[in-house]
Design a protein around this motif. Sequence first.
Motif, PDB file in Angstrom:
ATOM      1  N   UNK A   1       0.849  -1.151   0.000  1.00 16.02           N
ATOM      2  CA  UNK A   1       0.000   0.000   0.000  1.00 16.02           C
ATOM      3  C   UNK A   1       0.904   1.225   0.000  1.00 16.02           C
ATOM      4  N   UNK A   2       0.531   2.197  -0.742  1.00 12.13           N
ATOM      5  CA  UNK A   2       1.266   3.458  -0.769  1.00 12.13           C
ATOM      6  C   UNK A   2       0.252   4.594  -0.775  1.00 12.13           C
ATOM      7  N   UNK A   3       0.649   5.695  -0.207  1.00 10.34           N
ATOM      8  CA  UNK A   3      -0.225   6.858  -0.248  1.00 10.34           C
ATOM      9  C   UNK A   3       0.614   8.102  -0.488  1.00 10.34           C
ATOM     10  N   UNK A   4      -0.017   9.133  -1.022  1.00 13.15           N
ATOM     11  CA  UNK A   4       0.666  10.396  -1.268  1.00 13.15           C
ATOM     12  C   UNK A   4       0.541  11.282  -0.036  1.00 13.15           C
ATOM     13  N   UNK A   5       1.651  11.888   0.317  1.00 12.95           N
ATOM     14  CA  UNK A   5       1.608  12.871   1.390  1.00 12.95           C
ATOM     15  C   UNK A   5       0.747  14.040   0.954  1.00 12.95           C
ATOM     16  N   UNK A   6       0.139  14.757   1.884  1.00 10.30           N
ATOM     17  CA  UNK A   6      -0.676  15.921   1.516  1.00 10.30           C
ATOM     18  C   UNK A   6       0.098  16.899   0.629  1.00 10.30           C
ATOM     19  N   UNK A   7      -0.535  17.280  -0.467  1.00 11.06           N
ATOM     20  CA  UNK A   7       0.075  18.202  -1.399  1.00 11.06           C
ATOM     21  C   UNK A   7       0.798  17.513  -2.549  1.00 11.06           C
ATOM     22  N   UNK A   8       0.913  16.195  -2.509  1.00 16.30           N
ATOM     23  CA  UNK A   8       1.570  15.429  -3.577  1.00 16.30           C
ATOM     24  C   UNK A   8       0.530  14.578  -4.278  1.00 16.30           C
ATOM     25  N   UNK A   9       0.797  14.263  -5.531  1.00 14.51           N
ATOM     26  CA  UNK A   9      -0.157  13.450  -6.297  1.00 14.51           C
ATOM     27  C   UNK A   9      -1.498  14.151  -6.371  1.00 14.51           C
ATOM     28  N   UNK A  10      -2.572  13.409  -6.127  1.00 18.54           N
ATOM     29  CA  UNK A  10      -3.920  13.980  -6.164  1.00 18.54           C
ATOM     30  C   UNK A  10      -4.421  14.383  -4.788  1.00 18.54           C
ATOM     31  N   UNK A  11      -3.552  14.369  -3.783  1.00 19.86           N
ATOM     32  CA  UNK A  11      -4.008  14.693  -2.428  1.00 19.86           C
ATOM     33  C   UNK A  11      -4.031  16.203  -2.207  1.00 19.86           C
ATOM     34  N   UNK A  12      -4.897  16.619  -1.298  1.00 22.91           N
ATOM     35  CA  UNK A  12      -5.007  18.037  -0.958  1.00 22.91           C
ATOM     36  C   UNK A  12      -3.843  18.471  -0.071  1.00 22.91           C
ATOM     37  N   UNK A  13      -3.424  19.703  -0.263  1.00 16.33           N
ATOM     38  CA  UNK A  13      -2.397  20.275   0.604  1.00 16.33           C
ATOM     39  C   UNK A  13      -3.054  20.623   1.940  1.00 16.33           C
ATOM     40  N   UNK A  14      -2.391  20.302   3.022  1.00 15.83           N
ATOM     41  CA  UNK A  14      -2.921  20.597   4.348  1.00 15.83           C
ATOM     42  C   UNK A  14      -1.944  21.532   5.067  1.00 15.83           C
TER      43      UNK A  14
END
Length: 94
Positions: A1-14
């Motif tokens: 499993x992998x996920x993007x940190x906030x602000x990377x890929x399609x994730x929202x910047x927090x």
Amino acid sequence: MAYDRPGYGDSDRLPGRRVADAARDVAEQAGALGLDRFSVLGHSSGAPHPLTGPALRTTAPDHVMITANPRTADAYGGPPGAGCDACRCGPRRR
């Protein structure tokens, strides 16, 4: 499993997040997936993130791996030419 940190890929910047917040993210992801055992990996600017869980004792991964961008050594005073010759950054000229 992998996920993007906030602000990377399609994730929202927090705004306001800290490196230590990654420990909570990993704990939540592992819990949601029912993982008793897991390993973590951080690369380049994300390399410090997997270290926060064990340091803060919020997660206990079986393995932690960190990797760095080949440009890092050269950019921070490493040996000349340690940068990436194959990409546009190339080795830093002294």
